[in-house]
Design an enzyme around this catalytic site. Structure first.
Site, mmCIF file in Angstrom:
data_model
loop_
_atom_site.group_PDB
_atom_site.id
_atom_site.type_symbol
_atom_site.label_atom_id
_atom_site.label_comp_id
_atom_site.label_asym_id
_atom_site.label_seq_id
_atom_site.Cartn_x
_atom_site.Cartn_y
_atom_site.Cartn_z
ATOM 1 N N PHE A 1 -4.339 3.735 14.601
ATOM 2 C CA PHE A 1 -4.610 4.735 13.568
ATOM 3 C C PHE A 1 -5.768 4.252 12.717
ATOM 4 O O PHE A 1 -5.922 3.041 12.506
ATOM 5 C CB PHE A 1 -3.361 4.941 12.689
ATOM 6 C CG PHE A 1 -2.447 5.997 13.249
ATOM 7 C CD1 PHE A 1 -1.770 5.778 14.427
ATOM 8 C CD2 PHE A 1 -2.287 7.208 12.595
ATOM 9 C CE1 PHE A 1 -0.939 6.757 14.965
ATOM 10 C CE2 PHE A 1 -1.461 8.196 13.117
ATOM 11 C CZ PHE A 1 -0.792 7.966 14.300
ATOM 12 N N ASP B 1 -4.606 -6.157 5.059
ATOM 13 C CA ASP B 1 -5.635 -6.974 5.708
ATOM 14 C C ASP B 1 -5.669 -8.397 5.140
ATOM 15 O O ASP B 1 -6.136 -9.316 5.801
ATOM 16 C CB ASP B 1 -7.011 -6.317 5.547
ATOM 17 C CG ASP B 1 -7.138 -5.075 6.428
ATOM 18 O OD1 ASP B 1 -6.622 -5.116 7.559
ATOM 19 O OD2 ASP B 1 -7.724 -4.075 5.981
ATOM 20 N N ASN C 1 0.845 -1.202 0.000
ATOM 21 C CA ASN C 1 0.000 0.000 0.000
ATOM 22 C C ASN C 1 0.875 1.245 0.000
ATOM 23 O O ASN C 1 2.095 1.151 0.003
ATOM 24 C CB ASN C 1 -0.957 -0.029 1.197
ATOM 25 C CG ASN C 1 -0.197 -0.107 2.497
ATOM 26 O OD1 ASN C 1 0.541 0.799 2.864
ATOM 27 N ND2 ASN C 1 -0.335 -1.232 3.194
HETATM 28 N N1 CTP Z 1 -4.000 -3.053 12.114
HETATM 29 C C1 CTP Z 1 -3.367 -4.181 12.628
HETATM 30 N N2 CTP Z 1 -3.449 -5.361 11.974
HETATM 31 C C2 CTP Z 1 -4.179 -5.488 10.836
HETATM 32 C C3 CTP Z 1 -4.849 -4.365 10.319
HETATM 33 C C4 CTP Z 1 -4.736 -3.150 10.977
HETATM 34 O O1 CTP Z 1 -2.707 -4.067 13.665
HETATM 35 N N3 CTP Z 1 -4.229 -6.657 10.232
HETATM 36 C C5 CTP Z 1 -3.942 -1.798 12.855
HETATM 37 C C6 CTP Z 1 -3.278 -0.621 12.126
HETATM 38 O O2 CTP Z 1 -1.893 -0.545 12.413
HETATM 39 C C7 CTP Z 1 -4.034 0.574 12.684
HETATM 40 C C8 CTP Z 1 -5.405 0.037 13.001
HETATM 41 O O3 CTP Z 1 -5.259 -1.376 13.052
HETATM 42 O O4 CTP Z 1 -3.481 1.057 13.875
HETATM 43 C C9 CTP Z 1 -6.493 0.365 12.025
HETATM 44 O O5 CTP Z 1 -6.229 -0.122 10.765
HETATM 45 P P1 CTP Z 1 -7.334 -0.182 9.589
HETATM 46 O O6 CTP Z 1 -6.792 -0.992 8.483
HETATM 47 O O7 CTP Z 1 -7.776 1.209 9.294
HETATM 48 O O8 CTP Z 1 -8.493 -0.940 10.356
HETATM 49 P P2 CTP Z 1 -9.350 -2.151 9.953
HETATM 50 O O9 CTP Z 1 -9.860 -2.708 11.227
HETATM 51 O O10 CTP Z 1 -8.593 -3.061 9.086
HETATM 52 O O11 CTP Z 1 -10.604 -1.510 9.273
HETATM 53 P P3 CTP Z 1 -11.016 -1.250 7.731
HETATM 54 O O12 CTP Z 1 -9.953 -1.845 6.885
HETATM 55 O O13 CTP Z 1 -12.313 -1.887 7.644
HETATM 56 O O14 CTP Z 1 -11.110 0.238 7.644
#
Ligand code: CTP
Length: 411
Positions: free
Chosen positions: A330, A284, A214
């Site tokens: 974040f 993700d 990303n």
């Molecule tokens: N994060 C994490 N592990 C993952 C995905 C995200 O630790 N597999 C952490 C990121 O470092 C950040 C927070 O979760 O601090 C939010 O990440 P985000 O990707 O925005 O949240 P999601 O829960 O994945 O929500 P969405 O993708 O639905 O917005």
């Protein structure tokens, strides 16, 4: 010119230049100091002028350069007293074996040495010389005396030297010198804390040459790591691949590639930390199939379907096991910023969540600036308008500091 966020902003800084080949690098330091809003006064020894000219420094600093013992500018007072009276910090760069020896032994025979004796402000020495000179008993003994007398000394770097040899004795980088100068002005209000910061993107392999990643640059996480260290915390930075210089050389950096590697590193280190700040943009999903060979396209193929499976939610896992550690996440959102972020905070059991609107141009991904909303467990949302990432990092650490204080009171 827009001033950078800096503790040096508005400060009166004296830059003493002595006669070493690295003197030419001091021009860059003076330029960077003025960019950070400092008013710089340059003082040169006679030997420094064999390497660089006062005109260069007068032009860059916008102030007269002092290079003679009995100059009477700066009002009616005698030059060295007037300058040392207005100074907030002094830096001697490069500091030769000669100036180190003189000041360590109380010799004041020119403007610079006299001024050092007449000042009570912090003085930083940035030595640079041949390796054998640096390692000599005389220099090491004098460095010991300077330290005992409360002077700040930077260790020289290692690398190719102007005399054609390789070893210790290089001038530290301008970035390192500036960081040390910032350090001297910064209150160590996070001393005693160990903070784990994750930063940058993760990368998931499709085959040996292709990957899913990303646009995270890592800048926000690196700024938090740097500012936390500057404020006295011990910092561990777990980072995905970025194109950034390490934020400081006294931060422990662990490099990872995939989300799984980040999870392993975080789980290995979080226990010793009082605060965990997860700025990393974790992928993700990862590819379900492990393609050990490069995927070849077929002649009549228009579509390639990749099957992805979910990666572990690292912060979610931490939320369940964190005990009384402070956990900061974040949230990069494109709509309903506060609602979506607050929902994440609750789901993942965070103490704070920093939400930013990634659909706004000029901030967030890759930019040096950011605009965020800091939301706490009560749902209180504080908007922080557009600022440099360093400045945003400082505001986030202020919020963390408040939580640490509250937790300590509750114990
Ligand atoms: N994060 C994490 N592990 C993952 C995905 C995200 O630790 N597999 C952490 C990121 O470092 C950040 C927070 O979760 O601090 C939010 O990440 P985000 O990707 O925005 O949240 P999601 O829960 O994945 O929500 P969405 O993708 O639905 O917005």
């Amino acid at each position: 010119m827009e001033k950078e966020f800096s503790m040096l902003n508005g400060k009166e800084i004296i830059v003493g230049i002595t006669g070493g080949i690295a003197a030419y690098k001091t021009a860059e330091l003076v330029r960077e100091l003025t960019k950070r809003g400092a008013n710089v006064h340059v003082v040169m020894t006679k030997n420094a002028m064999e390497f660089v000219t006062p005109l260069t420094f007068q032009t860059i600093s916008g102030n007269p350069v002092v290079h003679q013992m009995f100059e009477l500018f700066y009002g009616s007072k005698i030059g060295h007293i007037a300058l040392s009276d207005i100074a907030d910090q002094m830096v001697i760069v490069p500091a030769t074996a000669n100036i180190i020896g003189k000041i360590a032994n109380g010799i004041a025979d020119d403007f610079l040495t006299t001024m050092v004796m007449a000042t009570t402000v912090p003085i930083l020495f940035v030595p640079s010389m041949n390796t054998k000179m640096w390692e000599s008993k005389a220099v090491q003994c004098n460095i010991g005396k300077l330290k005992e007398n409360g002077f700040e000394i930077m260790e020289p770097g290692t690398g190719d030297l102007a005399c054609g040899t390789h070893g210790k004795g290089r001038l530290p980088t301008i970035g390192e010198i500036l960081e040390k100068m910032e350090d001297i002005f910064t209150k160590k209000d996070l001393k005693g804390e160990r903070i784990l910061v994750t930063a940058g993107p993760t990368m998931e392999f499709i085959d040996p040459v292709r990957c899913i990643t990303n646009r995270s640059s890592g800048k926000m996480g690196y700024a938090i790591a740097k500012l936390a260290r500057r404020r006295g915390a011990e910092v561990i930075l777990i980072t995905g691949k970025t194109y950034l210089e390490p934020p400081r050389n006294d931060i422990r950096i662990i490099e990872i590639t995939t989300a799984y590697e980040m999870r392993e590193a975080v789980l290995e280190h979080y226990k010793d930390c009082s605060v965990i700040i997860k700025t990393a943009a974790v992928a993700d999903f990862r590819c379900r199939a492990e393609n050990c060979q490069k995927i070849k396209k077929q002649e009549d193929q228009d579509i390639l379907l990749l099957e992805l499976e979910k990666n572990p939610d690292i912060i979610g896992e931490l939320g369940r096991i964190k005990e009384d550690r402070i956990l900061v996440g974040f949230a990069a959102e494109t709509e309903k910023l506060v609602d979506h972020a607050y929902d994440k905070l609750k789901r993942k059991k965070l103490d704070l969540i920093i939400a930013n609107d990634v659909s706004k141009p000029g901030i967030g991904f890759g930019s040096d600036k950011n605009e965020v909303t800091i939301i706490d467990k009560t749902g209180y949302a504080r908007h922080v308008p557009e600022k440099s990432k360093d400045e945003i990092a400082d505001v986030i650490l202020d919020a963390v500091k408040r939580l640490l204080k509250k937790k300590k009171k509750e114990r």
